[in-house]
Design a protein around this motif. Sequence first.
Motif, PDB file in Angstrom:
ATOM      1  N   THR A  24       0.836  -1.200   0.000  1.00 46.23           N
ATOM      2  CA  THR A  24       0.000   0.000   0.000  1.00 46.23           C
ATOM      3  C   THR A  24       0.871   1.249   0.000  1.00 46.23           C
ATOM      4  OG1 THR A  24      -1.668  -1.233   1.246  1.00 46.23           O
ATOM      5  CG2 THR A  24      -1.894   1.156   1.198  1.00 46.23           C
ATOM      6  N   GLU A  27       2.141   1.762  -3.460  1.00 44.37           N
ATOM      7  CA  GLU A  27       1.053   2.297  -4.287  1.00 44.37           C
ATOM      8  C   GLU A  27       0.935   3.813  -4.092  1.00 44.37           C
ATOM      9  OE1 GLU A  27      -1.983   0.918  -7.063  1.00 44.37           O
ATOM     10  OE2 GLU A  27      -0.255  -0.045  -6.114  1.00 44.37           O
ATOM     11  N   ALA A  28       0.992   4.260  -2.836  1.00 46.99           N
ATOM     12  CA  ALA A  28       0.881   5.691  -2.542  1.00 46.99           C
ATOM     13  C   ALA A  28       2.062   6.469  -3.113  1.00 46.99           C
ATOM     14  CB  ALA A  28       0.787   5.893  -1.029  1.00 46.99           C
ATOM     15  N   PHE A  31       1.562   6.896  -6.764  1.00 40.14           N
ATOM     16  CA  PHE A  31       0.496   7.878  -6.987  1.00 40.14           C
ATOM     17  C   PHE A  31       1.027   9.299  -6.805  1.00 40.14           C
ATOM     18  CE2 PHE A  31      -2.958  10.494  -5.168  1.00 40.14           C
ATOM     19  CZ  PHE A  31      -3.852  10.466  -6.227  1.00 40.14           C
ATOM     20  N   ARG A  39      -5.012   5.077  -6.864  1.00 40.06           N
ATOM     21  CA  ARG A  39      -4.398   4.109  -5.956  1.00 40.06           C
ATOM     22  C   ARG A  39      -5.247   2.852  -5.865  1.00 40.06           C
ATOM     23  NH1 ARG A  39      -4.714   6.440  -0.791  1.00 40.06           N
ATOM     24  NH2 ARG A  39      -5.910   8.174  -1.629  1.00 40.06           N
ATOM     25  N   GLU A  41      -5.953  -1.126  -4.203  1.00 44.20           N
ATOM     26  CA  GLU A  41      -5.986  -1.689  -2.855  1.00 44.20           C
ATOM     27  C   GLU A  41      -5.680  -3.172  -2.915  1.00 44.20           C
ATOM     28  OE1 GLU A  41      -9.613  -0.890  -0.845  1.00 44.20           O
ATOM     29  OE2 GLU A  41      -9.420   1.305  -0.995  1.00 44.20           O
ATOM     30  N   THR A  47      -3.486  -3.555  -7.197  1.00 40.26           N
ATOM     31  CA  THR A  47      -2.270  -2.787  -6.948  1.00 40.26           C
ATOM     32  C   THR A  47      -1.235  -3.068  -8.032  1.00 40.26           C
ATOM     33  OG1 THR A  47      -1.514  -4.572  -5.493  1.00 40.26           O
ATOM     34  CG2 THR A  47      -2.589  -2.696  -4.450  1.00 40.26           C
ATOM     35  N   ASP A 262      -2.940   8.120   1.980  1.00 39.40           N
ATOM     36  CA  ASP A 262      -1.931   9.015   1.400  1.00 39.40           C
ATOM     37  C   ASP A 262      -1.573  10.152   2.354  1.00 39.40           C
ATOM     38  OD1 ASP A 262      -0.128   9.968  -0.422  1.00 39.40           O
ATOM     39  OD2 ASP A 262      -1.591  11.022  -1.659  1.00 39.40           O
TER      40      ASP A 262
END
Length: 718
Positions: A24, A27-28, A31, A39, A41, A47, A262
């Motif tokens: 996660t 992913e952030a 982004f 983003r 999940e 993801t 985020d």
Amino acid sequence: MKVYKTKQIRNISLIGNAGSGKTTLAEAMLFEGGVIQRRGEVTSHNTVSDYTPIEQEYGNSVYSTPLYTEYNNVKVNIVDTPGMDDLAGGVVSSLNVTDLALMTINATNGVESGTAAAGRYAENTNTPLLFVFNQLDHDNSNFDTTFEQCKNTFGNKVTIVQYPIDAGPEFSTIIDVLKMKMYKYPKDGGKPEVLDIPDSEKERAEGLHNELVEMAAENEEALMELYFDKGTLTEDEMRKGMKMGMLQRDLYPVFCTCAKKDIGIARLLEFIVNIAPSPDERGIKNVVAGQEPKMDESEPPSLFVFKTAVESHVGEITHFKVMSGTIKEGLDLYNSQTENKERLSQVFASAGKNREKVDQLVAGDIGCTVKLKETRFNQTLATKEAGTKYEPIKFPASKHTVAVKAENESDDEKVGEVLSKVKYEDPTYIIEYSKELKQLLVHGMGEYHLNVLKWFFDNVHKIGVNYIQPKVPYRETITKPAQADYRHKKQSGGAGQFGEVHLIIEPYEEGSEPKTMFKFGDKEQKIAVRDVQEHPLAWGGKLIFVNSIVGGSIDARFMPAILKGIMEKMEEGPLTGSYARDIRVYIYDGKMHPVDSNEISFKLAGRNAFSTAFKNAGPKILEPIYNLEVWVPSDRMGDVMSDLQGRRAMIMGMGSERGMEKISAKVPQKEMYRYATSLSSLTGGRGVFNIGFDSYEKVPGDVQDELLKAYEAEQEEE
């Protein structure tokens, strides 16, 4: 994508316990850098990392995944690694090519077994650490407790750069004691307001700021003098000191995030871009052959392969770090191990399953290519003239072994083919066929690791396989001298067979000399040592073959045949069929026939005389003993100790290390099957261990009786 220079590159690994939010967080970061517009999940299976079917089914990372983001004109290469210690191969390979490890910690659970294990791998590779306290929006998250656990485990190097004001479901505010600002985020995350620190937090923030200034100043004499003169340092001076502290692993900054919303991600990226080391500041891998280049784009090109993956419709993907020079499409390089030429037909920057074609990659950057002919992980590609070869990655030793057997015998060959490819994708699988045990063995990092392999057999290759407990590679030896003779005589028309051998055997100890006298009952037997041959055995130990023949009772040309017969019996010991070792054999008498004696006769005579003597020489079974190191929480120490005692373990020592209790022991291999599962159950998943072969020792009498009965029953069945 633009071409980034070495100074504009940062390489980071995301490490930590499973469930700490590494995927996660990745992913952030993607982004924030604009590499993705939305983003994903983990629970939604969308993801950028964790994109393979097995990862989506299991709900956690199984492989390390190279990614990248772009922030403030800097490319940040990210490798998202698995959190389970069973899958540590991906962690170790990633730490070998990155320059900073982000230790991601679930602020609800604090320091977990995977946290401590990942810390040990980072220490082994001398990789700088940055701590990310994640999931601060959870009900039971506790920043202060987590920080204390980190200090207890990793020492006073762990230093607060950020702390939260409102950890829990309402988490939205972070105090940054490097910037001396407060970051207040919208309820669902996003861009923060940057505010002055409120009066209620000033005293704590200033105290932590001063601690940080002191730690930054300690890393360089000039900074220390500035600090003494002014009583503080500017932000730029602190950055310089912090970078030096991180490079020396004397400073582990702590940052706060809620990756899912985020919160804190942009500030974390800003710190990485401004302070984390660039590849040339960490230096290049050790060179073990050829020219030693600098990590500079003007040097001859070379790259190191740290990961090989296979994807359907794409084939083999080779992930590498550019160690020197510039890598371009169409470049020809040579594999320093195979000496074969490889052409890089295409070069990509990798973001999970998405790959962006690039014009070139310079020293320090991470990328991938496809369709190389023979180059695999741990190999170097360089110019033929340079012949550079980088030190290979050293992976942790395996901890769990199973024997693999196809459900249908017709699939045996397919199983072998699958396993021969698996070791290239995950080098922590060790595949071997044991001639001794007559089993196909797979050594892995734990039961979970081997279940991953089983998943591929079931779901990808559609081959039914069973995992069974491997046999134990026992050894046989003797404890006292014994004498025997055997006459082999066979007459069936024409030339017959005749050979008679008289021998004595005794236990062999390293450095001992052959004897010249033995006594059996009332009878003494003198020995004339004419020739001594020392034969180291492939399975360990030695056979010492002593020619004591006088008077020509056995011709010298038959001695190799006698040795061969004895060696055959050493390969299939008389007690359980296991290898025999550490025996001295004296051939002191025998008889020949002028016509019927031949090599086969003396081979059989030697074999049978040896077998008879062996059974009368106080035969003993030896079992493999392993060195075991276990790290457990103090509250589970008693349970783990009781379990070890039930496994016939000999406790060698105890102590404390990284906030855990450490037990050192010697344990028989027979008792270690599925130990990883038992330890996890006893410690709630918090215990970890290392294991390695130590020696062979005699089994207890009751265990030997069990083994003899089992072998007899097996022979009767056959």
